[in-house]
Design a protein around this motif. Sequence first.
Motif, PDB file in Angstrom:
ATOM      1  N   ALA A 176       4.043  -1.404 -11.738  1.00  0.00           N
ATOM      2  CA  ALA A 176       3.647  -2.663 -12.376  1.00  0.00           C
ATOM      3  C   ALA A 176       2.381  -3.224 -11.728  1.00  0.00           C
ATOM      4  N   TRP A 177       2.309  -3.151 -10.403  1.00  0.00           N
ATOM      5  CA  TRP A 177       1.134  -3.648  -9.688  1.00  0.00           C
ATOM      6  C   TRP A 177      -0.106  -2.826 -10.046  1.00  0.00           C
ATOM      7  N   ALA A 178       0.056  -1.505 -10.100  1.00  0.00           N
ATOM      8  CA  ALA A 178      -1.091  -0.646 -10.409  1.00  0.00           C
ATOM      9  C   ALA A 178      -1.624  -0.915 -11.813  1.00  0.00           C
ATOM     10  N   ARG A 179      -0.728  -1.127 -12.769  1.00  0.00           N
ATOM     11  CA  ARG A 179      -1.165  -1.425 -14.132  1.00  0.00           C
ATOM     12  C   ARG A 179      -1.950  -2.734 -14.180  1.00  0.00           C
ATOM     13  N   GLN A 180      -1.467  -3.744 -13.470  1.00  0.00           N
ATOM     14  CA  GLN A 180      -2.144  -5.040 -13.478  1.00  0.00           C
ATOM     15  C   GLN A 180      -3.511  -4.951 -12.805  1.00  0.00           C
ATOM     16  N   ALA A 181      -3.583  -4.227 -11.696  1.00  0.00           N
ATOM     17  CA  ALA A 181      -4.861  -4.064 -10.987  1.00  0.00           C
ATOM     18  C   ALA A 181      -5.872  -3.322 -11.858  1.00  0.00           C
ATOM     19  N   SER A 182      -5.401  -2.299 -12.564  1.00  0.00           N
ATOM     20  CA  SER A 182      -6.286  -1.552 -13.455  1.00  0.00           C
ATOM     21  C   SER A 182      -6.732  -2.415 -14.624  1.00  0.00           C
ATOM     22  N   ALA A 183      -5.819  -3.262 -15.118  1.00  0.00           N
ATOM     23  CA  ALA A 183      -6.135  -4.120 -16.265  1.00  0.00           C
ATOM     24  C   ALA A 183      -7.285  -5.070 -15.960  1.00  0.00           C
ATOM     25  N   PHE A 184      -7.426  -5.465 -14.690  1.00  0.00           N
ATOM     26  CA  PHE A 184      -8.526  -6.347 -14.308  1.00  0.00           C
ATOM     27  C   PHE A 184      -9.874  -5.691 -14.610  1.00  0.00           C
ATOM     28  N   HIS A 185     -10.025  -4.437 -14.191  1.00  0.00           N
ATOM     29  CA  HIS A 185     -11.291  -3.728 -14.418  1.00  0.00           C
ATOM     30  C   HIS A 185     -11.532  -3.488 -15.905  1.00  0.00           C
ATOM     31  N   VAL A 186     -10.472  -3.149 -16.626  1.00  0.00           N
ATOM     32  CA  VAL A 186     -10.620  -2.922 -18.066  1.00  0.00           C
ATOM     33  C   VAL A 186     -11.026  -4.211 -18.775  1.00  0.00           C
ATOM     34  N   ARG A 187     -10.474  -5.335 -18.337  1.00  0.00           N
ATOM     35  CA  ARG A 187     -10.824  -6.633 -18.937  1.00  0.00           C
ATOM     36  C   ARG A 187     -12.298  -6.972 -18.702  1.00  0.00           C
ATOM     37  N   LEU A 188     -12.806  -6.699 -17.515  1.00  0.00           N
ATOM     38  CA  LEU A 188     -14.233  -6.921 -17.261  1.00  0.00           C
ATOM     39  C   LEU A 188     -15.077  -6.075 -18.210  1.00  0.00           C
ATOM     40  N   GLY A 189     -14.655  -4.840 -18.430  1.00  0.00           N
ATOM     41  CA  GLY A 189     -15.375  -3.984 -19.366  1.00  0.00           C
ATOM     42  C   GLY A 189     -15.332  -4.522 -20.786  1.00  0.00           C
ATOM     43  N   LEU A 191     -14.455   3.367 -20.340  1.00  0.00           N
ATOM     44  CA  LEU A 191     -13.955   2.812 -19.080  1.00  0.00           C
ATOM     45  C   LEU A 191     -12.435   2.830 -19.048  1.00  0.00           C
ATOM     46  N   ALA A 192     -11.795   2.466 -20.147  1.00  0.00           N
ATOM     47  CA  ALA A 192     -10.327   2.447 -20.183  1.00  0.00           C
ATOM     48  C   ALA A 192      -9.755   3.826 -19.848  1.00  0.00           C
ATOM     49  N   GLU A 193     -10.376   4.879 -20.377  1.00  0.00           N
ATOM     50  CA  GLU A 193      -9.900   6.232 -20.071  1.00  0.00           C
ATOM     51  C   GLU A 193     -10.134   6.581 -18.604  1.00  0.00           C
ATOM     52  N   LEU A 194     -11.305   6.250 -18.076  1.00  0.00           N
ATOM     53  CA  LEU A 194     -11.602   6.559 -16.675  1.00  0.00           C
ATOM     54  C   LEU A 194     -10.695   5.785 -15.720  1.00  0.00           C
ATOM     55  N   VAL A 195     -10.422   4.520 -16.038  1.00  0.00           N
ATOM     56  CA  VAL A 195      -9.535   3.722 -15.192  1.00  0.00           C
ATOM     57  C   VAL A 195      -8.133   4.322 -15.197  1.00  0.00           C
ATOM     58  N   SER A 196      -7.678   4.767 -16.366  1.00  0.00           N
ATOM     59  CA  SER A 196      -6.362   5.394 -16.458  1.00  0.00           C
ATOM     60  C   SER A 196      -6.297   6.653 -15.602  1.00  0.00           C
ATOM     61  N   ARG A 197      -7.338   7.475 -15.659  1.00  0.00           N
ATOM     62  CA  ARG A 197      -7.343   8.704 -14.868  1.00  0.00           C
ATOM     63  C   ARG A 197      -7.427   8.412 -13.377  1.00  0.00           C
ATOM     64  N   CYS A 198      -8.208   7.403 -13.007  1.00  0.00           N
ATOM     65  CA  CYS A 198      -8.272   7.009 -11.590  1.00  0.00           C
ATOM     66  C   CYS A 198      -6.918   6.516 -11.099  1.00  0.00           C
ATOM     67  N   SER A 199      -6.242   5.733 -11.924  1.00  0.00           N
ATOM     68  CA  SER A 199      -4.936   5.192 -11.541  1.00  0.00           C
ATOM     69  C   SER A 199      -3.940   6.303 -11.273  1.00  0.00           C
ATOM     70  N   LEU A 200      -3.984   7.334 -12.088  1.00  0.00           N
ATOM     71  CA  LEU A 200      -3.071   8.457 -11.894  1.00  0.00           C
ATOM     72  C   LEU A 200      -3.404   9.224 -10.615  1.00  0.00           C
ATOM     73  N   ILE A 201      -4.694   9.418 -10.354  1.00  0.00           N
ATOM     74  CA  ILE A 201      -5.099  10.106  -9.133  1.00  0.00           C
ATOM     75  C   ILE A 201      -4.628   9.324  -7.912  1.00  0.00           C
ATOM     76  N   VAL A 202      -4.821   8.011  -7.959  1.00  0.00           N
ATOM     77  CA  VAL A 202      -4.381   7.158  -6.843  1.00  0.00           C
ATOM     78  C   VAL A 202      -2.868   7.243  -6.674  1.00  0.00           C
ATOM     79  N   ALA A 203      -2.140   7.169  -7.797  1.00  0.00           N
ATOM     80  CA  ALA A 203      -0.679   7.228  -7.727  1.00  0.00           C
ATOM     81  C   ALA A 203      -0.200   8.558  -7.171  1.00  0.00           C
ATOM     82  N   LEU A 204      -0.893   9.626  -7.520  1.00  0.00           N
ATOM     83  CA  LEU A 204      -0.489  10.960  -7.061  1.00  0.00           C
ATOM     84  C   LEU A 204      -0.794  11.194  -5.592  1.00  0.00           C
TER      85      LEU A 204
END
Length: 247
Positions: free
Chosen positions: A147-160, A172-185
Amino acid sequence: MSTKSAAKSRSPATARSKTAKPAIPDADMERRICEAVYESVMSQRLTPGTKLPEAAICDLFGVSRSVARRALQRLAHEHVVDLHHNRGAVVAEPTPEDTRQIFQARRALEAALLPLAAARATRADYASLRKQLRDEHALLHRAGQPAWARQASAFHVRLGELSGNTILHGYLAELVSRCSLIVALYEPPGNAACEHGEHVLIVDMLERGDVAEAVQTNDNHLADLERRISLERPQPAQTLAQMLGLA
């Protein structure tokens, strides 16, 4: 006929039909599988390279092969899993080069989008951003990692989104999603996906017109996130059901 005889004459199928649970639509089961895999990846229960056999997915979720296959294909489209001809589905294993290129592209894109957002943002937009940051801060202290990761990612997507350029925002939305997964992994447990204080600082800078400083702070923010990633993690001795949170 007596009541007792009538009860005996009921067919087993009739009796079962009164207690059987309604079938869950295939689309809902497909979504449930995707959510379970995604949440398990974001919670670091499913690790890179973990096999996700179709047969095991069918047994764990009680679905047909076609439903399991569609769910895995959807997860592959979202870069959560990789599909291999001879290995089947496995949790995605981004390489160091994949990671470098994805973060490089994201940093360049956000550097282009922030000035556009600053030029268009209104007082209402900044009020909305600060509300989003308050929600982010609340989740940091009470919610789990997904939940925290989704909210943190949403901040960057909202700026975009505030940039007004729908094409760049989509990338940007696609890149943020891929970054989030890399971070989670790969990010070591205990680290935040993004630093909340830096998000606040970026908004402060944009609102007072220090756009170049905001761009640099955001770039440093993403570079720090990339540096915290460790591409080596031990494989846990758990069953697939345990890693999916089903056991």
